[in-house]
Design a protein around this motif. Sequence first.
Motif, PDB file in Angstrom:
ATOM      1  N   LEU A  85       0.827  -1.205   0.000  1.00  0.00           N
ATOM      2  CA  LEU A  85       0.000   0.000   0.000  1.00  0.00           C
ATOM      3  C   LEU A  85       0.864   1.259   0.000  1.00  0.00           C
ATOM      4  CD1 LEU A  85      -2.779  -1.002   2.573  1.00  0.00           C
ATOM      5  CD2 LEU A  85      -2.800  -1.221   0.081  1.00  0.00           C
ATOM      6  N   GLU A  86       2.039   1.167   0.618  1.00  0.00           N
ATOM      7  CA  GLU A  86       2.955   2.306   0.640  1.00  0.00           C
ATOM      8  C   GLU A  86       3.326   2.744  -0.778  1.00  0.00           C
ATOM      9  OE1 GLU A  86       3.077  -0.456   2.422  1.00  0.00           O
ATOM     10  OE2 GLU A  86       4.032  -0.151   4.369  1.00  0.00           O
ATOM     11  N   HIS A  87       3.547   1.763  -1.630  1.00  0.00           N
ATOM     12  CA  HIS A  87       3.931   2.042  -3.013  1.00  0.00           C
ATOM     13  C   HIS A  87       2.794   2.720  -3.774  1.00  0.00           C
ATOM     14  CE1 HIS A  87       5.112   0.876  -7.205  1.00  0.00           C
ATOM     15  NE2 HIS A  87       6.256   1.348  -6.745  1.00  0.00           N
ATOM     16  N   VAL A  88       1.582   2.231  -3.581  1.00  0.00           N
ATOM     17  CA  VAL A  88       0.417   2.832  -4.237  1.00  0.00           C
ATOM     18  C   VAL A  88       0.234   4.277  -3.766  1.00  0.00           C
ATOM     19  CG1 VAL A  88      -2.071   2.661  -4.625  1.00  0.00           C
ATOM     20  CG2 VAL A  88      -0.728   0.585  -4.364  1.00  0.00           C
ATOM     21  N   ALA A  89       0.310   4.486  -2.457  1.00  0.00           N
ATOM     22  CA  ALA A  89       0.126   5.826  -1.901  1.00  0.00           C
ATOM     23  C   ALA A  89       1.174   6.800  -2.454  1.00  0.00           C
ATOM     24  CB  ALA A  89       0.200   5.782  -0.377  1.00  0.00           C
ATOM     25  N   LYS A  90       2.414   6.364  -2.538  1.00  0.00           N
ATOM     26  CA  LYS A  90       3.486   7.244  -3.054  1.00  0.00           C
ATOM     27  C   LYS A  90       3.269   7.573  -4.523  1.00  0.00           C
ATOM     28  CE  LYS A  90       7.598   9.304  -2.684  1.00  0.00           C
ATOM     29  NZ  LYS A  90       7.793   9.955  -3.941  1.00  0.00           N
ATOM     30  N   ARG A  91       2.783   6.609  -5.312  1.00  0.00           N
ATOM     31  CA  ARG A  91       2.498   6.889  -6.725  1.00  0.00           C
ATOM     32  C   ARG A  91       1.387   7.938  -6.855  1.00  0.00           C
ATOM     33  NH1 ARG A  91       1.904   1.432  -7.712  1.00  0.00           N
ATOM     34  NH2 ARG A  91      -0.229   1.892  -8.397  1.00  0.00           N
TER      35      ARG A  91
END
Length: 118
Positions: free
Chosen positions: A71-77
């Motif tokens: 989820l961290e990756h999605v949020a950063k994108r």
Amino acid sequence: MGKIKLKNIKIHSNHGCLREEMLIGSDYRVDLEVTADLSKPAISDQLNETVDYVHLNNIIKEEMMVRSNLLEHVAKRIVDRIFLEIIEVTEVEVTVSKINPPIGGDVENVSVKLKITR
């Protein structure tokens, strides 16, 4: 300065590290808050002078459809795209929540929140 908020955007997507999550997906909720100078559109009443929340919603929907393990990756994108496409935004706070996560217990959701200032 002012804030624009989008709350409880519901999306089904295939994020996660488990094979089942990749195949059948899960339900997600996204909450977004952006900071920008809203003084000019508050006076002019012109859409082209503000941060368009339809544009923000489209960024969220498009980035949520790109599969990630975390989820961290999605949020950063999501944050990166907002900063790239909407120059007026000076700060983004986004929360991505996985509803009913497969973690072996009765858990309503798990969330990741990022708050980044340009």
